[in-house]
Motif scaffolding. Structure first.
Motif, mmCIF file in Angstrom:
data_model
loop_
_atom_site.group_PDB
_atom_site.id
_atom_site.type_symbol
_atom_site.label_atom_id
_atom_site.label_comp_id
_atom_site.label_asym_id
_atom_site.label_seq_id
_atom_site.Cartn_x
_atom_site.Cartn_y
_atom_site.Cartn_z
ATOM 1 N N LEU A 1 6.604 2.664 -3.128
ATOM 2 C CA LEU A 1 5.397 2.321 -2.249
ATOM 3 C C LEU A 1 5.098 3.517 -1.373
ATOM 4 O O LEU A 1 3.912 3.821 -1.126
ATOM 5 C CB LEU A 1 5.671 1.120 -1.736
ATOM 6 N N ARG B 1 3.820 6.686 -2.709
ATOM 7 C CA ARG B 1 2.691 6.434 -3.448
ATOM 8 C C ARG B 1 1.511 6.486 -2.302
ATOM 9 O O ARG B 1 0.479 7.163 -2.182
ATOM 10 C CB ARG B 1 2.361 5.243 -4.009
ATOM 11 N N ALA B 2 1.935 5.828 -1.051
ATOM 12 C CA ALA B 2 1.023 5.789 0.090
ATOM 13 C C ALA B 2 0.910 7.184 0.633
ATOM 14 O O ALA B 2 -0.102 7.423 1.124
ATOM 15 C CB ALA B 2 1.748 5.106 1.211
ATOM 16 N N TRP C 1 -6.292 2.347 -3.497
ATOM 17 C CA TRP C 1 -5.701 1.853 -2.489
ATOM 18 C C TRP C 1 -5.583 0.173 -2.304
ATOM 19 O O TRP C 1 -4.485 -0.340 -1.859
ATOM 20 C CB TRP C 1 -6.748 1.777 -1.328
ATOM 21 N N TRP D 1 -2.528 -0.524 -4.279
ATOM 22 C CA TRP D 1 -1.323 -0.312 -3.321
ATOM 23 C C TRP D 1 -1.044 -1.444 -2.467
ATOM 24 O O TRP D 1 -0.028 -1.913 -2.244
ATOM 25 C CB TRP D 1 -1.625 1.079 -2.653
ATOM 26 N N ASP E 1 0.425 -4.300 -4.077
ATOM 27 C CA ASP E 1 1.857 -3.950 -4.399
ATOM 28 C C ASP E 1 2.764 -4.118 -3.160
ATOM 29 O O ASP E 1 3.899 -4.635 -2.932
ATOM 30 C CB ASP E 1 2.040 -2.712 -5.006
ATOM 31 N N TYR E 2 2.014 -3.830 -2.113
ATOM 32 C CA TYR E 2 2.583 -3.609 -0.649
ATOM 33 C C TYR E 2 2.967 -5.079 0.031
ATOM 34 O O TYR E 2 4.087 -5.364 0.157
ATOM 35 C CB TYR E 2 1.821 -2.786 0.309
#
Ligand code: AMP
Ligand code: MG
Length: 522
Positions: free
Chosen positions: A375, A378-379, A427, A430, A433-434
């Motif tokens: 994560l 990816r961020a 985003w 993301w 998932d975050y």
């Protein structure tokens, strides 16, 4: 009223120096310092001082208004007990050995102890020394203001750093070619009084090794341990173990310092070995900068534009390289080189561990397992693809509703509307998932958020903010400088009247000299 300082000046008392007070540029073999009386200035004026530093040095506001102190902080007079000296050191600049450098425009005034803590005071820009190498030994207002503000801002951010006590205008002008484009101009001169427990640099040891001054090298190592690392003297009997522990601790402190830089988005800009502190303090604020849009390739230093040796993302590796130079310089004083290798490995381990702890805190993770690491990567990738402001992103992340994550929460961190629209889907994936990684329990969540807020500053000295304060100061208005000083004392706390200081870089500042591009000319 007398000042609460008694100078003991251990550096000059214990180590050999050149007492001639000859200020002509020269090589100074076999000594560690040269006497350097400051050159008086015509119109000293105290522009700003750090209340926090003054307090730590035992100075009351009344003491700061004493004429004798202003005279001392401008280099016009010495206080009783002060001995003005410039230190000899060398260094690797941009990867190459540069020979003898030294304090070319820094003059140390002496060492004082206040409540058990030792401080070395020095003036930056107080005139030439034996190490000026033909230059004038002066500093301009713009670079002095930048150093004065940033060192204190870093301190309040919790980043190991040298400190600033005062910023004094000299009343004299200094000629500088700011952009190195053949257009020199006169600028107002200034002097910063810097303060640190020690200003010894890696380069202090390198010059002695390079010149084969073996006895002096041994002497400086022992001095540095005794004065700057007294805890090691108590913990280790004299000899190799103590030296090994010393090098290991230098590596450890350097690792922690660089991990902090990466946490807050600070780019030093000139990580030459002569700018590396033996105490792991951020040292020599020149063409430094702060990350606006997240970009590991960014450097503020135009002198380094082609190679980008000292770019943001490379700082951990460069610190390791610099420690390698120090290890090489120390080699002859260690019979067992394994100790130096172990120190360097310790750097890598401590950096990884500290960086990991900061990452966990910044993102509000409970741990950093494979899933969180993915994560995180990816961020960072998404942030650099879509021009996302690093500081604003991390603060916005703490405002997210875990039940209903929306990309709109992150919108203030985007520099471009079209990029926002283009990357919206990525985003959103993301964010989903975050939030899946966040704890359900509200108390646990609240705890993680508090930790996020303590590791992600709201207010940093964005390059354009410093530039605005400089332009105002050059026009005689110090209100912007004072406001920044005040707000940057509490960088993690929302200050209702300071929303503009937490805003992202305006478009006009993107390419403006002083805002995103700085040279070494200072
Ligand atoms: P810096 O790039 O600021 O770390 O400086 C590298 C070396 O150049 C140091 O030894 C400085 O003392 C010296 N130096 C930089 N500017 C001046 C100046 N205006 N006068 C004398 N020495 C300088
Ligand atoms: Mg320097």
């Amino acid at each position: 009223m007398s000042l609460p300082w008694t100078f003991d000046n251990r550096y000059v008392q214990a180590l050999p120096g050149d007492r001639s007070a000859d200020l002509r540029s020269r090589q100074t073999p076999e000594v560690l310092w040269s006497l350097a009386p400051p050159t008086p200035v015509s119109g000293p004026r105290l522009l700003a001082w750090s209340e926090a530093m003054a307090r730590t040095l035992g100075l009351s506001p009344e003491a700061l208004s004493q004429p004798a102190l202003l005279q001392a902080l401008s280099g016009n007079e010495l206080l009783p007990g002060m001995i003005p000296y410039a230190m000899r050191y060398g260094g690797h600049q941009f990867g190459n050995w540069a020979g003898q450098l030294g304090d070319g425009r820094v003059i140390n005034l002496g060492e004082v102890s206040v409540q058990g803590q030792r401080w070395e005071l020095q003036l930056k820009g107080a005139g030439p020394t034996a190490y000026s190498r033909g230059a004038d030994g002066r500093a301009v207002l713009r670079s002095s203001l930048r150093e004065f503000l940033c060192a204190e801002a870093m301190f309040h951010l919790g980043v190991p750093t040298t400190r600033s006590l005062s910023l004094v205008a000299t009343g004299d002008e200094v000629l500088r070619d700011m952009l190195y484009d053949g257009n020199p101009a006169y600028e107002p001169g200034a002097i910063v009084c810097r303060v640190a427990p020690s200003f010894i640099r890696f380069g202090h040891f390198e010059i002695l090794a390079a010149r084969g001054e073996a006895t002096l090298l041994e002497q400086l190592i022992d001095f540095c341990i005794a004065r700057d690392y007294p805890e090691l003297v108590e913990a280790f009997p004299e000899g190799e173990d103590r030296r090994a522990a010393w090098f290991k601790t230098i590596c450890e402190r350097t690792a922690i310092m660089v991990a902090h830089w990466m946490r807050v988005g600070f780019v030093h800009g000139v990580m030459n070995t002569d700018n590396m502190s033996i105490l792991g303090l951020t040292l020599d604020y020149g063409p430094y900068g702060w990350i606006d849009n997240f970009d590991p390739r960014w450097t503020p230093n135009t002198t380094d534009r082609a190679q980008r040796r000292y770019r943001f993302g490379r700082q951990p590796e460069i610190a390791y390289w610099n420690l390698g130079c120090l290890a090489t310089a120390l080699e002859s004083c260690f019979s067992d080189r394994e100790a130096l290798k172990a120190g360097l490995s310790h750097y890598a381990a401590v950096f990884a561990e500290t960086q990991q702890a900061f990452t966990v805190a910044k993102f509000g993770f409970a741990a950093l397992d494979a899933c969180e690491a993915e994560l995180m990567e990816r961020a960072y990738r998404l942030m650099s693809q879509a021009e996302v402001d690093m500081t604003l992103f991390f603060r916005a992340l703490a405002d997210l509703d875990p039940q209903q994550p929306e990309v709109a929460t992150l919108r203030p961190a985007f520099y471009s509307e079209s990029e926002y629209a283009q990357h919206h889907g990525a985003w959103l994936r993301w964010l989903n998932d975050y939030v899946a990684q966040l704890p359900q329990d509200p108390a646990a969540l609240a705890q993680l958020r508090t930790r996020m807020q303590a590791h992600n500053p709201i207010y940093v000295l964005r390059n354009y903010l410093a530039q605005e304060a400089i332009e105002a100061a050059e026009a005689g208005d110090f209100s912007k400088l004072q406001r920044l000083q005040r707000v940057l004392q509490q960088p993690y706390t929302v200050q209702p009247d300071a929303a503009d200081l937490a805003a992202k870089r305006p478009d006009w500042a993107r390419q403006k000299p002083g805002c995103s591009m700085l040279s070494c000319s200072s």
